[in-house]
Design a protein around this motif. Structure first.
Motif, PDB file in Angstrom:
ATOM      1  N   VAL A  87     -49.039  29.072 -17.224  1.00  0.00           N
ATOM      2  CA  VAL A  87     -48.469  27.962 -16.462  1.00  0.00           C
ATOM      3  C   VAL A  87     -47.663  27.007 -17.343  1.00  0.00           C
ATOM      4  N   ILE A  88     -48.230  26.592 -18.457  1.00  0.00           N
ATOM      5  CA  ILE A  88     -47.602  25.541 -19.262  1.00  0.00           C
ATOM      6  C   ILE A  88     -46.247  25.963 -19.829  1.00  0.00           C
ATOM      7  N   PRO A  89     -46.106  27.180 -20.404  1.00  0.00           N
ATOM      8  CA  PRO A  89     -44.761  27.566 -20.873  1.00  0.00           C
ATOM      9  C   PRO A  89     -43.718  27.600 -19.759  1.00  0.00           C
ATOM     10  N   THR A 135     -39.011   6.075 -17.189  1.00  0.00           N
ATOM     11  CA  THR A 135     -40.069   7.070 -17.365  1.00  0.00           C
ATOM     12  C   THR A 135     -40.723   7.355 -16.030  1.00  0.00           C
ATOM     13  N   ASP A 136     -41.216   8.564 -15.880  1.00  0.00           N
ATOM     14  CA  ASP A 136     -41.885   8.960 -14.639  1.00  0.00           C
ATOM     15  C   ASP A 136     -42.723  10.199 -14.913  1.00  0.00           C
ATOM     16  N   PHE A 137     -43.815  10.349 -14.179  1.00  0.00           N
ATOM     17  CA  PHE A 137     -44.587  11.591 -14.218  1.00  0.00           C
ATOM     18  C   PHE A 137     -45.404  11.693 -12.936  1.00  0.00           C
ATOM     19  N   PHE A 138     -45.832  12.894 -12.608  1.00  0.00           N
ATOM     20  CA  PHE A 138     -46.671  13.089 -11.428  1.00  0.00           C
ATOM     21  C   PHE A 138     -47.399  14.419 -11.555  1.00  0.00           C
ATOM     22  N   TYR A 139     -48.206  14.693 -10.556  1.00  0.00           N
ATOM     23  CA  TYR A 139     -48.987  15.923 -10.531  1.00  0.00           C
ATOM     24  C   TYR A 139     -48.209  17.012  -9.793  1.00  0.00           C
ATOM     25  N   PRO A 140     -48.443  18.274 -10.124  1.00  0.00           N
ATOM     26  CA  PRO A 140     -47.721  19.356  -9.439  1.00  0.00           C
ATOM     27  C   PRO A 140     -47.952  19.329  -7.935  1.00  0.00           C
ATOM     28  N   LEU A 189     -43.470  14.392 -21.123  1.00  0.00           N
ATOM     29  CA  LEU A 189     -44.882  14.043 -21.041  1.00  0.00           C
ATOM     30  C   LEU A 189     -45.605  15.167 -20.323  1.00  0.00           C
ATOM     31  N   LEU A 190     -46.643  15.696 -20.936  1.00  0.00           N
ATOM     32  CA  LEU A 190     -47.310  16.868 -20.387  1.00  0.00           C
ATOM     33  C   LEU A 190     -48.820  16.719 -20.482  1.00  0.00           C
ATOM     34  N   GLY A 191     -49.487  16.859 -19.353  1.00  0.00           N
ATOM     35  CA  GLY A 191     -50.939  16.870 -19.323  1.00  0.00           C
ATOM     36  C   GLY A 191     -51.426  18.268 -19.010  1.00  0.00           C
ATOM     37  N   VAL A 192     -52.134  18.878 -19.930  1.00  0.00           N
ATOM     38  CA  VAL A 192     -52.665  20.229 -19.747  1.00  0.00           C
ATOM     39  C   VAL A 192     -54.065  20.106 -19.161  1.00  0.00           C
ATOM     40  N   SER A 193     -54.289  20.720 -18.013  1.00  0.00           N
ATOM     41  CA  SER A 193     -55.571  20.570 -17.345  1.00  0.00           C
ATOM     42  C   SER A 193     -56.698  21.220 -18.144  1.00  0.00           C
ATOM     43  N   TRP A 251     -56.467  16.631 -14.908  1.00  0.00           N
ATOM     44  CA  TRP A 251     -55.466  17.066 -13.943  1.00  0.00           C
ATOM     45  C   TRP A 251     -54.185  17.411 -14.678  1.00  0.00           C
ATOM     46  N   CYS A 252     -53.550  18.466 -14.235  1.00  0.00           N
ATOM     47  CA  CYS A 252     -52.243  18.828 -14.787  1.00  0.00           C
ATOM     48  C   CYS A 252     -51.214  17.788 -14.351  1.00  0.00           C
ATOM     49  N   LEU A 253     -50.366  17.373 -15.272  1.00  0.00           N
ATOM     50  CA  LEU A 253     -49.281  16.448 -14.925  1.00  0.00           C
ATOM     51  C   LEU A 253     -48.072  16.731 -15.804  1.00  0.00           C
ATOM     52  N   ILE A 254     -46.912  16.325 -15.305  1.00  0.00           N
ATOM     53  CA  ILE A 254     -45.687  16.526 -16.058  1.00  0.00           C
ATOM     54  C   ILE A 254     -44.696  15.418 -15.711  1.00  0.00           C
ATOM     55  N   GLY A 255     -43.935  14.988 -16.699  1.00  0.00           N
ATOM     56  CA  GLY A 255     -42.927  13.946 -16.515  1.00  0.00           C
ATOM     57  C   GLY A 255     -42.163  13.754 -17.796  1.00  0.00           C
ATOM     58  N   GLY A 256     -41.581  12.581 -17.954  1.00  0.00           N
ATOM     59  CA  GLY A 256     -40.812  12.369 -19.167  1.00  0.00           C
ATOM     60  C   GLY A 256     -40.205  10.987 -19.255  1.00  0.00           C
ATOM     61  N   VAL A 257     -39.404  10.807 -20.291  1.00  0.00           N
ATOM     62  CA  VAL A 257     -38.671   9.564 -20.553  1.00  0.00           C
ATOM     63  C   VAL A 257     -37.203   9.943 -20.737  1.00  0.00           C
ATOM     64  N   ALA A 258     -36.316   9.188 -20.106  1.00  0.00           N
ATOM     65  CA  ALA A 258     -34.875   9.398 -20.264  1.00  0.00           C
ATOM     66  C   ALA A 258     -34.255   8.124 -20.824  1.00  0.00           C
ATOM     67  N   THR A 259     -33.415   8.277 -21.840  1.00  0.00           N
ATOM     68  CA  THR A 259     -32.835   7.128 -22.542  1.00  0.00           C
ATOM     69  C   THR A 259     -31.351   7.346 -22.774  1.00  0.00           C
ATOM     70  N   THR A 260     -30.585   6.269 -22.617  1.00  0.00           N
ATOM     71  CA  THR A 260     -29.169   6.336 -22.953  1.00  0.00           C
ATOM     72  C   THR A 260     -28.683   4.956 -23.356  1.00  0.00           C
ATOM     73  N   VAL A 261     -27.600   4.917 -24.111  1.00  0.00           N
ATOM     74  CA  VAL A 261     -26.953   3.663 -24.502  1.00  0.00           C
ATOM     75  C   VAL A 261     -25.562   3.649 -23.880  1.00  0.00           C
ATOM     76  N   CYS A 262     -25.233   2.563 -23.178  1.00  0.00           N
ATOM     77  CA  CYS A 262     -23.999   2.506 -22.388  1.00  0.00           C
ATOM     78  C   CYS A 262     -23.216   1.232 -22.650  1.00  0.00           C
ATOM     79  N   GLN A 263     -21.919   1.328 -22.431  1.00  0.00           N
ATOM     80  CA  GLN A 263     -21.107   0.133 -22.287  1.00  0.00           C
ATOM     81  C   GLN A 263     -21.281  -0.394 -20.867  1.00  0.00           C
ATOM     82  N   GLN A 264     -20.869  -1.632 -20.665  1.00  0.00           N
ATOM     83  CA  GLN A 264     -21.158  -2.281 -19.388  1.00  0.00           C
ATOM     84  C   GLN A 264     -20.464  -1.592 -18.208  1.00  0.00           C
ATOM     85  N   ASN A 265     -19.313  -0.981 -18.440  1.00  0.00           N
ATOM     86  CA  ASN A 265     -18.601  -0.343 -17.330  1.00  0.00           C
ATOM     87  C   ASN A 265     -19.146   1.034 -16.986  1.00  0.00           C
ATOM     88  N   GLU A 266     -20.164   1.505 -17.695  1.00  0.00           N
ATOM     89  CA  GLU A 266     -20.721   2.826 -17.440  1.00  0.00           C
ATOM     90  C   GLU A 266     -21.899   2.805 -16.480  1.00  0.00           C
TER      91      GLU A 266
END
Length: 448
Positions: A106-108, A52-57, A91-95, A135-150
């Motif tokens: 801005v938001i759309p 996960t990560d987020f930051f300000y514009p 993840l979205l923070g609307v100022s 403060w306006c901010l934007i980010g998100g979460v990324a998820t995946t399921v993998c085998q060990q060789n991936e």
């Protein structure tokens, strides 16, 4: 970085070194302190990878800000060689300081940019969280399921490896310089004698499109060329992330950085501002930067050539791995490589504009005689360099010659040019390599 690691210590910042016995297999566990968590599941040798990560514009354009935010989140997965993301949350923070018109404009656009980048990565957004925030901010979460060789655990660097960087540095400097230009403040008055308004605008747009570019190709090629581990370069700067990666290695190694590829003119601005950014010291914060990859020396040339072939963008050998005590450093007076986005949309090192060049037809027979000339090109500074600088210079020359031989049948070669006392050769790009140009065109069409 040290303060953050200390604050996170109680959450188990050393759990990376643990291994778990699950489902009859010994599985590695990667947690706090690196790019994403790798959690072994109890089902068939699978692992959950999540970040996960987020930051300000940091730029003016909300659409591009959405693309940058999404690319930044995905880079944590790409840093461990994972190229397929199963799901994303936004993840979205609307100022609360936005007017109704500003919010509805801005938001759309931010959401649209984030969504477009996710689709480019082959994934989708299925939820998230939106809050009203000062403060306006934007980010998100990324998820995946993998085998060990991936996925590729970032802990197998060995002495003799080469360090490769896939995006230029200097995004923080470029964004700040652009802000100073708009404000016409005292800081702009300090740098306007060494950089023009057009150069600042060009660097700002180069930085914006570099930040929005996905590291997916770089991640895919890590598997092809036997990467020994990687990290993405973001808020801690190139040196901070190199040091963090070095600490995680199973072998006792040091990372030594000799070259700093930087967006054109950013090193000059950094010097004029004293130590405000720490660009040449490796501490300047980057946003959605490139991957810093440990590669076997014999694979580095092929990796750099292939990434150039696939997406048209240059990657750089910036240092070496040597025996040591799991630390990272930048040599005194590192070589700065100026980088910019060319007219065809590809990111390349900038040849000196005052150096005369002649085009050679893309004929193998014509190119072969040039190889000894490149190999024997004199460099008056080499004898004065530190032995380690001489070592990495030799590696780079070797890589360049291999790249020429690999690309000879399909590209045109320009005469060797000297940049910062280093022999380099400039490759004319295949006109069909327009991936980055198409992204720029998409952005322009969006705003018409």
């Amino acid at each position: 970085m040290d303060v953050l690691v200390k604050l996170l210590h109680e959450l188990g910042s050393n759990q990376y070194h643990d291994e778990q016995y699950i489902g009859g297999m010994i599985m590695p566990r990667l947690g706090i302190g690196l790019d994403c968590c790798v959690i072994p599941l109890r089902f068939g040798g699978l692992s959950l990878l999540q970040t996960t990560d987020f930051f300000y514009p940091l730029i003016d354009d909300p659409y591009m800000m959405g693309k940058i935010a999404c690319a930044n989140v995905l880079s944590d997965l790409y840093a461990v060689g994972v190229t397929e993301c199963d799901n994303m949350l936004m993840l979205l923070g609307v100022s609360s300081k936005f007017t109704e018109k500003e919010r509805d404009t801005v938001i759309p656009l931010m959401i649209h940019g984030f969504k477009d980048s996710a689709e480019e990565a082959g994934t989708s957004i299925t939820g998230g969280q939106t809050v009203l925030n000062p403060w306006c901010l934007i980010g998100g979460v990324a998820t995946t399921v993998c085998q060990q060789n991936e996925f590729i655990m970032p802990d197998n660097a060995v002495p003799g490896d080469v360090l490769v960087l896939t995006k230029p540095l200097g995004t923080q400097v470029a964004c700040n310089a652009h802000q100073w230009l708009e404000q016409r403040n005292d800081k702009w008055n300090r740098i306007k004698l060494i950089v023009s308004e057009d150069e600042v605008e060009k660097a700002y747009h180069d930085a914006m499109f570099n930040m929005a570019r996905l590291n997916r190709t770089a991640s895919q090629l890590m598997h092809t060329f036997n990467s020994h581990g990687a990290t993405d370069v973001t808020g801690f700067g190139i040196l901070g992330h190199a040091a963090n990666l070095a600490k995680q290695q199973r072998n006792e190694v040091n990372f030594v950085i000799h070259n700093l590829p930087c967006i054109a003119k950013m090193s000059a601005i950094a010097k004029a501002c004293g130590n405000m950014f720490g660009l040449l010291q490796g501490t300047s914060a980057e946003t959605s930067g490139g991957l810093l990859i440990c590669l076997p020396r014999e694979q580095a040339a092929k990796y750099c050539a292939e990434i150039k072939k696939v997406e048209g963008n240059q990657a750089w050998i910036i240092g070496i791995v040597e025996a040591g005590s799991r630390t990272a450093r930048i040599i005194d007076k590192p070589r700065v490589i100026e980088v910019q986005t060319l007219e065809d949309g590809t990111v390349q090192s900038v040849p000196p504009t005052t150096t005369p060049r002649r085009t050679i037809k893309p004929n193998v027979e014509q190119q072969k005689p040039m190889l000894p000339e490149i190999q024997n090109q004199p460099n008056n500074n080499l004898q004065q360099q530190h032995p380690q600088t001489q070592q990495v210079t030799n590696i780079i020359h070797s890589v360049q010659q291999q790249q020429v031989m690999q690309q000879a049948p399909s590209v045109a070669l320009l005469t060797p040019v000297t940049m910062h006392d280093q022999v380099q050769q400039v490759i004319v790009q295949d006109p069909q390599q327009y991936q980055h140009h198409q992204q720029m065109q998409q952005f322009q069409n969006h705003h018409q």
